[in-house]
Design an enzyme around this catalytic site. Structure first.
Site, PDB file in Angstrom:
ATOM      1  N   ARG A 110       0.669  -1.269  -0.004  1.00  0.00           N
ATOM      2  CA  ARG A 110       0.018  -0.090   0.141  1.00  0.00           C
ATOM      3  C   ARG A 110       0.797   1.149  -0.147  1.00  0.00           C
ATOM      4  NH1 ARG A 110      -5.295   1.453   3.358  1.00  0.00           N
ATOM      5  NH2 ARG A 110      -5.998  -0.152   1.779  1.00  0.00           N
ATOM      6  N   HIS A 137      -7.425   0.723  -6.414  1.00  0.00           N
ATOM      7  CA  HIS A 137      -7.582  -0.079  -5.060  1.00  0.00           C
ATOM      8  C   HIS A 137      -8.269  -1.404  -5.758  1.00  0.00           C
ATOM      9  CE1 HIS A 137      -7.872  -1.403  -1.181  1.00  0.00           C
ATOM     10  NE2 HIS A 137      -8.602  -0.274  -0.693  1.00  0.00           N
ATOM     11  N   GLN A 140     -10.195  -3.941  -3.349  1.00  0.00           N
ATOM     12  CA  GLN A 140     -11.622  -3.321  -2.928  1.00  0.00           C
ATOM     13  C   GLN A 140     -12.407  -3.625  -3.863  1.00  0.00           C
ATOM     14  OE1 GLN A 140     -12.102  -2.029   0.384  1.00  0.00           O
ATOM     15  NE2 GLN A 140     -14.358  -2.617  -0.280  1.00  0.00           N
ATOM     16  N   ASP A 225     -17.360   7.190  -1.564  1.00  0.00           N
ATOM     17  CA  ASP A 225     -16.119   7.069  -0.796  1.00  0.00           C
ATOM     18  C   ASP A 225     -15.803   8.242   0.000  1.00  0.00           C
ATOM     19  OD1 ASP A 225     -13.603   6.201   0.189  1.00  0.00           O
ATOM     20  OD2 ASP A 225     -12.623   6.256  -1.594  1.00  0.00           O
ATOM     21  N   CYS A 265     -16.146   1.601   1.001  1.00  0.00           N
ATOM     22  CA  CYS A 265     -15.141   0.760   1.009  1.00  0.00           C
ATOM     23  C   CYS A 265     -14.807   0.916   2.614  1.00  0.00           C
ATOM     24  CB  CYS A 265     -13.992   1.198   0.171  1.00  0.00           C
ATOM     25  SG  CYS A 265     -13.384   2.684   0.323  1.00  0.00           S
ATOM     26  N   ARG A 293     -13.617  -8.687   1.545  1.00  0.00           N
ATOM     27  CA  ARG A 293     -12.049  -8.322   1.289  1.00  0.00           C
ATOM     28  C   ARG A 293     -11.364  -9.694   1.728  1.00  0.00           C
ATOM     29  NH1 ARG A 293      -9.953  -3.181   1.472  1.00  0.00           N
ATOM     30  NH2 ARG A 293      -8.051  -4.252   0.597  1.00  0.00           N
TER      31      ARG A 293
HETATM   32  N1  NVA Z   1      -9.944   6.605  -1.402  1.00  0.00           N
HETATM   33  C1  NVA Z   1      -9.720   6.275   0.005  1.00  0.00           C
HETATM   34  C2  NVA Z   1      -9.970   4.941   0.068  1.00  0.00           C
HETATM   35  C3  NVA Z   1      -9.566   4.492   1.542  1.00  0.00           C
HETATM   36  C4  NVA Z   1      -9.782   2.694   1.537  1.00  0.00           C
HETATM   37  C5  NVA Z   1      -7.943   6.647   0.089  1.00  0.00           C
HETATM   38  O1  NVA Z   1      -7.424   6.400  -0.570  1.00  0.00           O
HETATM   39  O2  NVA Z   1      -7.863   7.194   1.314  1.00  0.00           O
HETATM   40  N1   CP Z   2     -11.268  -0.198   2.476  1.00  0.00           N
HETATM   41  C1   CP Z   2      -9.997  -0.197   2.833  1.00  0.00           C
HETATM   42  O1   CP Z   2      -8.998  -0.412   2.205  1.00  0.00           O
HETATM   43  O2   CP Z   2     -10.026  -0.114   4.292  1.00  0.00           O
HETATM   44  P1   CP Z   2      -8.419   0.184   5.133  1.00  0.00           P
HETATM   45  O3   CP Z   2      -7.994   1.536   4.853  1.00  0.00           O
HETATM   46  O4   CP Z   2      -8.805   0.073   6.626  1.00  0.00           O
HETATM   47  O5   CP Z   2      -7.435  -0.731   4.700  1.00  0.00           O
END
Ligand code: NVA
Ligand code: CP
Length: 311
Positions: A110, A137, A140, A225, A265, A293
């Site tokens: 990540r 992502h 997800q 989101d 998500c 997930r």
């Molecule tokens: N769009 C959000 C998703 C978090 C799971 C982010 O990138 O922070």
């Molecule tokens: N939806 C998601 O990816 O959650 P986290 O940021 O908690 O991993």
């Protein structure tokens, strides 16, 4: 130990890295693995294998889903972050990839730029999975589509309405819509639209809107989101103002198809991008989506490591 897939490692850096038939296999395996886990049946084809999880951003679901899932498959997972590794002191990502991938069997990352996961994968001896970047992502959306199919059957030809930011989630929905042939309606505030140059944005499966009320007409799923993704915190005050008309609630859901579902998500901000009555109401499947997930990622890792397993 189960036999490993032959040939160069397969990665999952973007949704379209798997073909439609491979995705169908992963969804079928997800159903099987979920049932086994629910029934308490031990299934450990990855005994003796190791997953390295490298986080440059925070996480709750992704970390737990990967770690618990890999453990259930018989393997062990190692949690790494920027602060406690030499990455935080500037070690090149290529060197990190060459080292870690000599020691473990699969890597999840990540991070910020998509190019970082691509550079890692280009130097990795083992499969690399994108656990979220600024651009995509994919894990997800795997879970979201599986959840949709569980509740409503095949997604092909159905309509998904995305309301809010054209962020990593939106970009991934766009790839999925083109690959799996469903309609994606995207409603974004002016100035936050899908980039004109984004591949597939002009396909017949994608329709862009400014008005969220128009975007949800005929939608079988309404999804949104956070307005401010990780890494963009400095913009959050301005975004709160610009996105206010894009808050989703029961009034918007009532304009969608009868029985339309709601997904997010998570993490969610009740009263900001979503009203509590919707996310905590009967059409919301957000917690099943979160649980999925783990099941979808188990199937994904099984596929990347072992190939087509039927057992
Ligand atoms: N769009 C959000 C998703 C978090 C799971 C982010 O990138 O922070
Ligand atoms: N939806 C998601 O990816 O959650 P986290 O940021 O908690 O991993």
């Amino acid at each position: 130990m189960s036999p490993t897939r032959r040939g160069p490692p397969r990665h999952f850096l973007q949704f379209k890295d798997l073909s439609r038939s491979e995705l169908e296999h992963v969804f079928a395996r997800t159903r099987m693995l979920k049932t086994r886990q629910r029934d308490g049946v031990l299934y450990q084809p990855l005994k003796g294998r190791t997953l390295a999880m490298l986080f440059e951003k925070q996480s709750t679901r992704t970390r737990v889903a990967f770690e618990a899932g890999f453990t259930q498959l018989g393997g062990s997972a190692i949690y790494l972050n920027t602060k406690d590794t030499q990455l935080g002191r500037g070690e090149p990502i290529e060197d990190v990839a060459r080292v870690i991938s000599r020691m473990v069997d699969v890597v999840m990352i990540r991070t910020f730029e998509q190019t970082l996961v691509e550079r890692f994968a280009a130097n990795s001896f083992v499969p690399v999975i994108n656990g979220l970047t600024d651009e995509y992502h994919p894990c997800q959306i795997l879970a979201d589509i599986f959840t949709f199919i569980e509740h409503r059957g095949p997604i092909r030809g159905r309509t998904i309405a995305w309301i809010g930011d054209s962020n990593n989630m939106c970009n991934t929905w766009l790839q999925a819509a083109n690959l799996l042939e469903f309609h994606l309606h995207v409603a974004t505030p002016p100035g936050y639209e899908i980039e004109a140059t984004r591949e597939g944005a002009d396909s017949p499966w994608i329709k862009r809107f400014t008005d969220p009320q128009e975007a949800v007409v005929g939608a079988d799923l309404l999804t949104t989101d956070v307005w401010t993704s990780m890494g963009r915190e400095a913009e959050s005050a301005e975004r709160r103002e610009r996105f206010a008309p894009y808050r989703v609630g029961n009034a918007l859901l009532s304009l969608a198809a009868p029985e339309a579902l709601f997904m997010h998500c998570l993490p969610a901000h009740r009263g900001e991008e979503v009203e509590a009555e919707l996310i905590d109401g009967p059409r919301s499947v957000v917690f099943e989506e979160a649980e999925n997930r783990m099941h979808t990622q188990k199937a994904l890792m099984e596929y990347l490591l072992l190939g087509h397993v039927e057992a």
